[in-house]
Design an enzyme around this catalytic site. Structure first.
Site: not given
Ligand SMILES: *Cc1c(COP(=O)(O)O)cnc(C)c1O
Length: 402
Positions: A84, A106, A373
């Protein structure tokens, strides 16, 4: 700027938001062409976020599955522990360039709030975060993190007091204060130009991964797999391979307790066309068109809509969208801990679970690239609670069988 993806996207907002959106659009168009903007972005990515993030071959897991090799793009190793921050840094840079003095956001699970509070501190800007009152309670550690970083958190009690209500409040704040305020949206959703802008900032993931794959393995992956909440980490990964038709793009939605009921967050596989957060998109709604609160074991996938570009990629067939339920995600979480010594975020565990399903059906020469992610330290309590409730449930099922 392209504001529509097929029939999706656009700017479905109150008249009063058209001017600030146009201002943002013009500023972003200028910034993306400015080498100095890119230089500054790249420098912060390197010196603050710690990019580039490596690709790790998950050798023991792959050998255990006995099929395709699974590669992990390690966004969990970024500062703040997830992807993020790539986006919040891009938007904060743009805010500064536009002369805006204040950041608002938000947040649902709180991860985007923390990423925004982080860059606000880095750039010396005041930051206010809207969060549903119920989420404030559910995600107390992230509320503390935001406060620690100097942000002000506004609990939103309207509606169901969750993410969609927080989005409305943030939009309202922006309308009243757009002269000095920049609204930082956390995923590839919202009115144009947000979906495209957020994708561009996150494309660092896919651009790096493509080069790293070629360098390390001498070829592109066969499939690029990422979880989809709003869809920003997936769009970021896909962006690197969108012009390589031989690379299959796979998005993974949260199936929660199954698509038959309402307890999931699979907007593409289980939703219908509607308008959310200023864009036309697929979303979870009742027959009357009311937005449904989503459910997933992973709080970060809990967004009732999905980025408009994903809907278009789905319709054109360029990407496919699978569903992974809670149990499968938890099993994948365990597998990565035990086989690789990596504790993944529960969101990322959904992408991993899809790769675990696919790998055994493919030959050893195949490469599955999974976007990891984020890291899972934030999810420990959730996982323990989930396992406790499941063992309680199976004990009860066992008794019923006797
Ligand atoms: C917020 C988050 C997501 C989901 O958000 P996307 O916009 O779909 O990428 C996925 N993985 C992690 C670790 C997150 O913090």
């Amino acid at each position: 700027m392209k504001s529509h993806y097929g029939i999706y996207g656009g700017q479905y907002v109150a008249e009063t938001l058209m001017a600030p959106l146009q201002e943002l659009e013009a500023a972003y168009e200028a910034a993306r062409k400015d080498p100095e903007f890119k230089r500054e972005f790249d420098e912060i990515m390197r010196d603050y976020v710690g990019r580039e993030s490596p690709i790790t071959y998950a050798r023991r897991l792959s050998e255990h599955l006995g099929g395709a090799r699974i590669l992990l793009k390690r966004e969990d190793l970024n500062h703040t522990g997830a992807h993020k921050v790539n986006n919040t840094i891009g938007q904060a840079l743009l805010a500064r360039r536009m002369g805006k003095k204040r950041l608002i956001a938000e947040t649902g699970a709180g991860m985007h709030g923390v990423a925004t509070a982080t860059v606000a501190a880095l750039f010396g800007m005041p930051c206010e975060v809207y969060m549903g009152a119920i989420d404030v309670e559910r995600q107390a550690p992230n509320v503390e993190r935001m406060k620690m970083l100097g942000a002000k958190v506004h609990p939103v009690t309207e509606g169901s007091a969750t993410l969609k209500d927080a989005m409305n409040e943030a939009l309202r704040d922006w309308v009243s204060n757009c002269d000095d305020t920049f609204y930082v949206i956390g995923t590839v959703a919202g009115p144009a130009p947000y979906p495209e802008m957020v994708r561009d900032f996150q494309s660092v993931i896919g651009v790096e991964a493509r080069r790293q794959c070629l360098e390390k393995f001498g070829r592109l992956p066969d499939e690029a797999i990422a979880c989809v909440g709003g869809g920003s980490n997936a769009m970021g990964l896909f962006a690197g391979f969108i012009d390589d038709p031989e690379v299959k793009l796979v998005g993974v939605e949260a199936g929660g307790r199954g698509l038959s009921g309402h307890e999931h967050a699979a907007s593409i596989n289980g939703g219908r066309l509607g308008v959310l957060h200023g864009a036309k998109t697929m979303l979870l709604q009742t027959d009357e068109g009311n937005v449904i609160d989503t459910y997933s074991v992973s709080a970060g996938l809990d967004y009732p809509g999905v980025g408009p570009e994903h809907c278009h990629l789905h319709d054109t067939g360029r990407a496919e969208y699978a569903v992974i339920d809670d149990d499968e995600a938890i099993a994948a979480f365990d597998a990565l801990c035990r086989f690789e010594g990596i504790i993944p975020a529960l969101e990322s565990s959904h992408a991993l679970a899809e790769a675990i399903k696919r790998a055994p059906r493919l030959g050893r020469d195949r490469l599955l690239l999974v976007n990891l992610s984020g890291r899972g330290d934030k999810d420990m309590e959730n996982v323990m609670r989930y396992k406790a409730s499941r063992s309680g449930a199976s004990a009860a099922e066992g008794k019923a069988a006797v």
